[in-house]
Scaffold this motif. Structure first.
Motif, PDB file in Angstrom:
ATOM      1  N   ALA A  83       0.818  -1.217   0.000  1.00  0.00           N
ATOM      2  CA  ALA A  83       0.000   0.000   0.000  1.00  0.00           C
ATOM      3  C   ALA A  83       0.851   1.266   0.000  1.00  0.00           C
ATOM      4  CB  ALA A  83      -0.946  -0.003   1.199  1.00  0.00           C
ATOM      5  N   ALA A  88      -3.475   6.323  -2.884  1.00  0.00           N
ATOM      6  CA  ALA A  88      -4.772   6.098  -2.247  1.00  0.00           C
ATOM      7  C   ALA A  88      -5.072   4.610  -2.239  1.00  0.00           C
ATOM      8  CB  ALA A  88      -5.879   6.842  -2.996  1.00  0.00           C
ATOM      9  N   VAL A  89      -5.780   4.180  -1.200  1.00  0.00           N
ATOM     10  CA  VAL A  89      -6.297   2.819  -1.133  1.00  0.00           C
ATOM     11  C   VAL A  89      -7.808   2.934  -0.992  1.00  0.00           C
ATOM     12  CG1 VAL A  89      -6.281   0.609   0.073  1.00  0.00           C
ATOM     13  CG2 VAL A  89      -4.183   1.963  -0.072  1.00  0.00           C
ATOM     14  N   LEU A 111      -4.917  -0.466   4.980  1.00  0.00           N
ATOM     15  CA  LEU A 111      -5.662   0.684   5.490  1.00  0.00           C
ATOM     16  C   LEU A 111      -4.795   1.503   6.440  1.00  0.00           C
ATOM     17  CD1 LEU A 111      -8.239   2.336   5.901  1.00  0.00           C
ATOM     18  CD2 LEU A 111      -8.958   0.643   7.602  1.00  0.00           C
ATOM     19  N   ALA A 114      -2.211   3.445   4.470  1.00  0.00           N
ATOM     20  CA  ALA A 114      -2.769   4.566   3.713  1.00  0.00           C
ATOM     21  C   ALA A 114      -3.060   5.756   4.612  1.00  0.00           C
ATOM     22  CB  ALA A 114      -4.040   4.128   2.994  1.00  0.00           C
ATOM     23  N   VAL A 115      -3.570   5.494   5.799  1.00  0.00           N
ATOM     24  CA  VAL A 115      -3.925   6.578   6.712  1.00  0.00           C
ATOM     25  C   VAL A 115      -2.684   7.168   7.377  1.00  0.00           C
ATOM     26  CG1 VAL A 115      -5.221   7.149   8.808  1.00  0.00           C
ATOM     27  CG2 VAL A 115      -6.237   5.658   7.092  1.00  0.00           C
ATOM     28  N   SER A 120      -0.748   9.946   1.495  1.00  0.00           N
ATOM     29  CA  SER A 120      -1.735   8.988   0.996  1.00  0.00           C
ATOM     30  C   SER A 120      -3.082   9.135   1.691  1.00  0.00           C
ATOM     31  CB  SER A 120      -1.218   7.561   1.161  1.00  0.00           C
ATOM     32  OG  SER A 120      -0.886   7.306   2.511  1.00  0.00           O
ATOM     33  N   LYS A 121      -4.108   8.591   1.040  1.00  0.00           N
ATOM     34  CA  LYS A 121      -5.484   8.661   1.542  1.00  0.00           C
ATOM     35  C   LYS A 121      -6.120   7.281   1.485  1.00  0.00           C
ATOM     36  CE  LYS A 121      -5.157  13.209   1.483  1.00  0.00           C
ATOM     37  NZ  LYS A 121      -5.137  14.025   2.723  1.00  0.00           N
ATOM     38  N   ALA A 122      -7.137   7.094   2.302  1.00  0.00           N
ATOM     39  CA  ALA A 122      -7.947   5.883   2.241  1.00  0.00           C
ATOM     40  C   ALA A 122      -9.397   6.284   2.059  1.00  0.00           C
ATOM     41  CB  ALA A 122      -7.792   5.051   3.506  1.00  0.00           C
ATOM     42  N   VAL A 124     -13.109   4.470   2.222  1.00  0.00           N
ATOM     43  CA  VAL A 124     -13.782   3.248   2.658  1.00  0.00           C
ATOM     44  C   VAL A 124     -15.284   3.478   2.520  1.00  0.00           C
ATOM     45  CG1 VAL A 124     -13.871   1.470   4.437  1.00  0.00           C
ATOM     46  CG2 VAL A 124     -11.924   3.044   4.362  1.00  0.00           C
ATOM     47  N   ASP A 203      -6.666  11.728   6.857  1.00  0.00           N
ATOM     48  CA  ASP A 203      -6.432  10.973   5.620  1.00  0.00           C
ATOM     49  C   ASP A 203      -7.439   9.846   5.422  1.00  0.00           C
ATOM     50  OD1 ASP A 203      -4.232  12.504   4.885  1.00  0.00           O
ATOM     51  OD2 ASP A 203      -2.850  11.286   6.064  1.00  0.00           O
ATOM     52  N   LEU A 204      -8.465   9.792   6.275  1.00  0.00           N
ATOM     53  CA  LEU A 204      -9.503   8.772   6.178  1.00  0.00           C
ATOM     54  C   LEU A 204     -10.794   9.382   5.646  1.00  0.00           C
ATOM     55  CD1 LEU A 204     -10.574   5.882   6.760  1.00  0.00           C
ATOM     56  CD2 LEU A 204     -11.173   6.705   9.058  1.00  0.00           C
TER      57      LEU A 204
END
Length: 227
Positions: A83, A88-89, A111, A114-115, A120-122, A124, A203-204
């Protein structure tokens, strides 16, 4: 080039929640990789391609992309992707995530990465938000503790499962998303009075359900551009 990793269920992803972000990010020039728990082809929830459930136009669009997108048809096993290599994930929802993605340690690690990443971003979506009820930091605390989130609400689940928590296809739903996220310390608000619900906390990014898919994809793109 901006890149995104999609982690998709083999037990039933909800069509719009995967296809809308997948095509939106692709159209925006994002390089997308798809992974599943075992590397098997993801399975689309039959209800999410039922014209009586979602409308003929959306059903046809989801089926067309699902059957013809090479990334969906040739996914990577999630254990073999890193990741940290992605900006981004994305975790599309669907009841199937309750049985595979949300319980997968490699998905939870992706996850966390990513956070925790600098840029990076996640994202969901919907039932995939249930992964937050099982994802812990290295110190044992829940990733979601104290974070504002949205996701598939109990009020909607009540209209799907029976009194024994059995799905229409006979499978028993092992847990309800809202309950698990709240128990893990998440600050829950599914904004049931709003047409869409997308929440950004650091980032979530979380999204409530199918109708929020387009807004979720745009929010992710906006957050990536802001970096």
């Amino acid at each position: 080039m901006t890149s995104a990793l999609f982690i998709v269920s083999e037990d039933g992803y909800w069509g719009e929640e995967c296809i809308e972000p997948l095509t939106s990010l692709t159209d925006a020039g994002v390089d997308v990789t798809v992974a599943t728990p075992t590397g098997g082809v993801p399975v689309v929830d039959e209800r999410s391609v039922d014209p009586d459930e979602v409308g003929e136009e959306l059903a046809e669009r989801v089926v067309e992309v699902h059957e013809n997108d090479e990334r969906l048809q040739n996914p990577e096993p999630i254990a073999r992707v890193d990741a940290d290599e992605y900006d981004a994930v994305v975790f599309p929802g669907g009841h199937g995530t309750a049985w595979d993605v949300n319980q997968d340690r490699h998905a939870r690690q992706a996850l966390l990465q990513a956070v925790a990443g600098d840029d990076s971003k996640a994202l969901v979506v919907c039932h995939a938000v249930g992964i937050l009820g099982f994802t812990r930091e290295a110190d044992g605390s829940f990733l979601v503790e104290g974070r504002e989130v949205t996701g598939f609400p109990n009020e909607w689940e009540e209209g799907i499962v029976d009194d024994d928590d059995l799905m229409p296809d006979g499978r028993k739903l092992p847990y309800w998303v809202e309950d698990e996220v709240k128990a893990a310390g998440g600050v829950w608000d599914a904004e049931l009075d709003s047409d869409t619900s997308v929440t950004v906390d650091g980032d979530l990014i979380t999204a409530r359900g199918p109708g929020s898919s387009a807004a979720a994809a745009q929010t992710l793109l906006d957050e990536l551009d802001a970096n």
